[in-house]
Design a protein around this motif. Structure first.
Motif, PDB file in Angstrom:
ATOM      1  N   TRP A 169      16.838  29.790  26.093  1.00 40.29           N
ATOM      2  CA  TRP A 169      15.885  29.394  25.049  1.00 40.29           C
ATOM      3  C   TRP A 169      14.934  28.340  25.611  1.00 40.29           C
ATOM      4  O   TRP A 169      15.364  27.377  26.226  1.00 40.29           O
ATOM      5  CB  TRP A 169      16.633  28.833  23.827  1.00 40.29           C
ATOM      6  CG  TRP A 169      15.753  28.104  22.852  1.00 40.29           C
ATOM      7  CD1 TRP A 169      14.550  28.529  22.359  1.00 40.29           C
ATOM      8  CD2 TRP A 169      15.983  26.807  22.290  1.00 40.29           C
ATOM      9  NE1 TRP A 169      14.022  27.583  21.515  1.00 40.29           N
ATOM     10  CE2 TRP A 169      14.878  26.511  21.449  1.00 40.29           C
ATOM     11  CE3 TRP A 169      17.018  25.872  22.406  1.00 40.29           C
ATOM     12  CZ2 TRP A 169      14.776  25.321  20.727  1.00 40.29           C
ATOM     13  CZ3 TRP A 169      16.914  24.679  21.687  1.00 40.29           C
ATOM     14  CH2 TRP A 169      15.814  24.417  20.863  1.00 40.29           C
ATOM     15  N   GLY A 177      14.937  29.299  29.349  1.00 39.75           N
ATOM     16  CA  GLY A 177      14.318  30.529  29.825  1.00 39.75           C
ATOM     17  C   GLY A 177      13.563  30.313  31.124  1.00 39.75           C
ATOM     18  O   GLY A 177      13.538  31.182  32.002  1.00 39.75           O
ATOM     19  N   PHE A 219      15.305  36.230  26.945  1.00 36.25           N
ATOM     20  CA  PHE A 219      14.455  35.055  26.829  1.00 36.25           C
ATOM     21  C   PHE A 219      14.131  34.801  25.358  1.00 36.25           C
ATOM     22  O   PHE A 219      13.552  35.659  24.692  1.00 36.25           O
ATOM     23  CB  PHE A 219      13.164  35.244  27.617  1.00 36.25           C
ATOM     24  CG  PHE A 219      13.382  35.410  29.104  1.00 36.25           C
ATOM     25  CD1 PHE A 219      13.539  34.303  29.919  1.00 36.25           C
ATOM     26  CD2 PHE A 219      13.423  36.676  29.678  1.00 36.25           C
ATOM     27  CE1 PHE A 219      13.742  34.447  31.287  1.00 36.25           C
ATOM     28  CE2 PHE A 219      13.630  36.839  31.039  1.00 36.25           C
ATOM     29  CZ  PHE A 219      13.786  35.716  31.847  1.00 36.25           C
ATOM     30  N   THR A 260      10.718  31.656  25.294  1.00 33.44           N
ATOM     31  CA  THR A 260      10.794  31.071  26.626  1.00 33.44           C
ATOM     32  C   THR A 260       9.564  30.256  26.973  1.00 33.44           C
ATOM     33  O   THR A 260       8.448  30.532  26.500  1.00 33.44           O
ATOM     34  CB  THR A 260      10.988  32.171  27.690  1.00 33.44           C
ATOM     35  OG1 THR A 260      11.207  31.557  28.959  1.00 33.44           O
ATOM     36  CG2 THR A 260       9.772  33.092  27.776  1.00 33.44           C
ATOM     37  N   TYR A 288      12.864  39.990  25.526  1.00 35.20           N
ATOM     38  CA  TYR A 288      12.100  38.819  25.106  1.00 35.20           C
ATOM     39  C   TYR A 288      12.092  38.770  23.579  1.00 35.20           C
ATOM     40  O   TYR A 288      11.762  39.756  22.923  1.00 35.20           O
ATOM     41  CB  TYR A 288      10.658  38.900  25.620  1.00 35.20           C
ATOM     42  CG  TYR A 288      10.539  38.841  27.129  1.00 35.20           C
ATOM     43  CD1 TYR A 288      10.229  37.659  27.778  1.00 35.20           C
ATOM     44  CD2 TYR A 288      10.743  39.988  27.902  1.00 35.20           C
ATOM     45  CE1 TYR A 288      10.129  37.598  29.161  1.00 35.20           C
ATOM     46  CE2 TYR A 288      10.638  39.940  29.283  1.00 35.20           C
ATOM     47  CZ  TYR A 288      10.334  38.745  29.909  1.00 35.20           C
ATOM     48  OH  TYR A 288      10.241  38.697  31.272  1.00 35.20           O
ATOM     49  N   ASP A 329       5.046  36.155  26.392  1.00 35.44           N
ATOM     50  CA  ASP A 329       6.211  36.855  26.916  1.00 35.44           C
ATOM     51  C   ASP A 329       5.800  37.918  27.922  1.00 35.44           C
ATOM     52  O   ASP A 329       6.431  38.081  28.977  1.00 35.44           O
ATOM     53  CB  ASP A 329       7.007  37.498  25.782  1.00 35.44           C
ATOM     54  CG  ASP A 329       7.784  36.476  24.961  1.00 35.44           C
ATOM     55  OD1 ASP A 329       7.904  35.330  25.422  1.00 35.44           O
ATOM     56  OD2 ASP A 329       8.266  36.832  23.876  1.00 35.44           O
TER      57      ASP A 329
END
Length: 316
Positions: A125, A129, A150, A153, A257, A267
């Motif tokens: 997190w 990430g 992720f 992220t 993601y 992402d």
């Protein structure tokens, strides 16, 4: 510590050694908290500046309906995790030898009795990430990762997009580390003078989790750990840039993601940068009927985070 005696954190502290045997970073102690026993093992890596307590809701919710072993851990300086030298600012040979480097993370997996032929599912997190991006970019580490998830992220480009915010954060934690030993933060928190961005839980966090996170926040080494991680952003960026995309096709890793709708483009940029994703899956909170969205999904959208982990396990 008083809080440790009366409110012990669940889990255990494991000890292991850095294979490079530097005199200042030879022995590590990592606090881990695991539930379940099945494979693959899922490792939760939290955001900055939060301890593993911030992932407790996700860990507990996932364990209710799944058999896999799922673990959270405190990075060095947080909670009861530390190296032999308490001052994390003393990194003898740069970022590559810091306690967050990929080779040291691999040593932690060994100490958790996770063998080389048992790839793990990594869930990161925010800043967690970003660290997973570093692990993936290391071709020698890639064979130990079954898949990566992720959650909101961080992006290495953020260090350039938000220079003032990073500078402000560094100054804040630099000042906070001098105040924490005097217990001043215990008065600031309940008065609402410590924002969530500083790692202190606000009123939206469920009470039981609020208490756990607040106890970790008041530890004397918390602010220094956060300060050093924040300073390390640029070092991570350099390492990811150099190594990203390298490796053969058989080293590609399934990725998932999960983020707020407004971060979907970020992402995809991260996926392009890493360059080792195998058919990345992009999920947003909007897809699950979440009207409002917050960066703090491990507190505000536990069910959604669990669904993302399920997706990561499925493609592992």
């Amino acid at each position: 510590m008083w809080d440790d005696h009366f409110h012990p954190r669940p889990g255990q502290v494991i000890e292991y050694h850095n294979f490079r045997k530097e005199p200042h970073f030879s022995t590590y102690h990592s606090h881990i908290h695991c539930l379940g026993e099945g494979r693959p093992t899922i490792i939760l890596d939290t955001g900055l500046p939060f301890t593993s307590a911030s992932m407790d809701l996700v860990l507990e919710q996932y364990n209710k309906t799944h058999r896999q072993r799922i673990c959270s851990f405190d990075r060095f300086g947080y909670g009861t995790s530390r190296s032999r030298v308490e001052k994390l600012s003393h990194i003898p040979n740069g970022w590559n030898d810091s306690p967050l480097a990929s080779h040291t993370f691999a040593r932690m997996l060994d100490a958790m009795n996770i063998s080389e032929d048992e790839p793990v599912v990594l869930v990161g997190w925010s800043f967690g990430g970003l660290l997973i991006q570093q692990y993936i970019s290391n071709s020698h580490m890639r064979h130990r990762i079954a898949s990566a998830v992720f959650i909101e992220t961080s992006d290495i480009y953020e260090t350039h997009q938000f220079p003032e915010e990073f500078k402000l954060g560094i100054n804040s934690f630099n000042n906070l580390r001098f105040l924490t030993p005097f217990g001043i933060t215990r008065f600031f928190g309940p008065l609402g003078l410590l924002p969530l961005e500083s790692g202190y839980p606000d009123s939206t966090v469920p009470q039981a989790l609020h208490d756990r996170m607040a106890r970790d926040y008041h530890r004397v080494n918390f602010a220094e750990a956060a300060l050093n991680e924040l300073k390390a952003f640029h070092h991570i960026e350099e390492r990811v840039r150099i190594s990203a995309g390298k490796g053969s096709d058989d080293q590609r890793i399934p990725t998932v993601y999960y983020s707020c709708p407004n971060n979907d483009a970020k992402d995809r940029r991260v996926a392009d940068l890493i360059g080792v994703d195998r058919d990345p899956i992009f999920m947003t909170t909007q897809a699950h009927g979440h009207a409002s969205c917050s960066h703090y999904l491990p507190f505000t959208d536990v069910d959604g985070v669990v669904r993302a982990i399920e997706a990561g396990v499925k493609v592992a």
